[in-house]
Design a protein around this motif. Structure first.
Motif, PDB file in Angstrom:
ATOM      1  N   MET A 166       0.848  -1.174   0.000  1.00 38.10           N
ATOM      2  CA  MET A 166       0.000   0.000   0.000  1.00 38.10           C
ATOM      3  C   MET A 166       0.893   1.237   0.000  1.00 38.10           C
ATOM      4  N   LEU A 167       0.465   2.230  -0.747  1.00 39.59           N
ATOM      5  CA  LEU A 167       1.206   3.478  -0.863  1.00 39.59           C
ATOM      6  C   LEU A 167       0.312   4.593  -0.348  1.00 39.59           C
ATOM      7  N   TYR A 168       0.826   5.374   0.603  1.00 36.69           N
ATOM      8  CA  TYR A 168       0.088   6.492   1.167  1.00 36.69           C
ATOM      9  C   TYR A 168       0.777   7.792   0.745  1.00 36.69           C
ATOM     10  N   VAL A 169      -0.007   8.695   0.179  1.00 39.59           N
ATOM     11  CA  VAL A 169       0.531   9.947  -0.340  1.00 39.59           C
ATOM     12  C   VAL A 169      -0.210  11.098   0.327  1.00 39.59           C
ATOM     13  N   GLY A 170       0.532  12.015   0.912  1.00 40.25           N
ATOM     14  CA  GLY A 170      -0.059  13.213   1.506  1.00 40.25           C
ATOM     15  C   GLY A 170       0.389  14.430   0.735  1.00 40.25           C
ATOM     16  N   ILE A 171      -0.581  15.295   0.385  1.00 34.06           N
ATOM     17  CA  ILE A 171      -0.261  16.495  -0.385  1.00 34.06           C
ATOM     18  C   ILE A 171      -0.784  17.723   0.333  1.00 34.06           C
ATOM     19  N   ASP A 172       0.116  18.662   0.581  1.00 37.17           N
ATOM     20  CA  ASP A 172      -0.261  19.983   1.078  1.00 37.17           C
ATOM     21  C   ASP A 172      -0.412  20.836  -0.171  1.00 37.17           C
ATOM     22  N   ALA A 173      -1.666  21.107  -0.545  1.00 38.60           N
ATOM     23  CA  ALA A 173      -1.951  21.776  -1.821  1.00 38.60           C
ATOM     24  C   ALA A 173      -1.754  23.279  -1.728  1.00 38.60           C
ATOM     25  N   GLY A 174      -1.214  23.840  -2.776  1.00 37.08           N
ATOM     26  CA  GLY A 174      -0.985  25.274  -2.884  1.00 37.08           C
ATOM     27  C   GLY A 174      -0.301  25.558  -4.204  1.00 37.08           C
ATOM     28  N   LYS A 175       0.159  26.775  -4.399  1.00 34.50           N
ATOM     29  CA  LYS A 175       0.859  27.114  -5.640  1.00 34.50           C
ATOM     30  C   LYS A 175       2.052  26.183  -5.840  1.00 34.50           C
TER      31      LYS A 175
END
Length: 98
Positions: free
Chosen positions: A1-10
């Motif tokens: 399993m692959l877990y990806v976290g993204i802090d979205a912004g420019k």
């Protein structure tokens, strides 16, 4: 399993975790736009996981979070968008600093 976290912004900040490892496998940043999204998709595809084994969590920041969520969903990966108010509740519930 692959877990990806993204802090979205420019500029998106991304952390990738493999379920077998205790430390992040990859931490990187990419820019808003198709060039940045392609870089991101190439990074996660290098792990050779089927879409159903990839979980992508995205911080909610209007246009920025919706754009990457749409890009991820187009690849068959279900995005999970977290509202900032929900994240604040999680931070208060966890006794350690995040």
């Amino acid at each position: 399993m692959l877990y990806v976290g993204i802090d979205a912004g420019k500029t998106y900040k991304c952390c990738i975790l493999e379920s077998e490892k205790k430390e992040p496998s990859e931490v990187f940043a990419f820019n808003y736009g198709m060039d940045g999204f392609d870089l991101f998709l190439n990074q996660i595809s290098s792990y050779n996981q089927p879409p159903e084994n990839i979980k992508v969590g995205i911080s909610e920041t209007s246009l920025y979070s919706l754009s990457i969520a749409r890009c991820v969903a187009n690849r068959g990966i279900a995005p999970y968008i977290f509202l900032s108010t929900t994240m604040e509740r999680y931070k208060k519930a966890i006794p350690v600093k995040i």
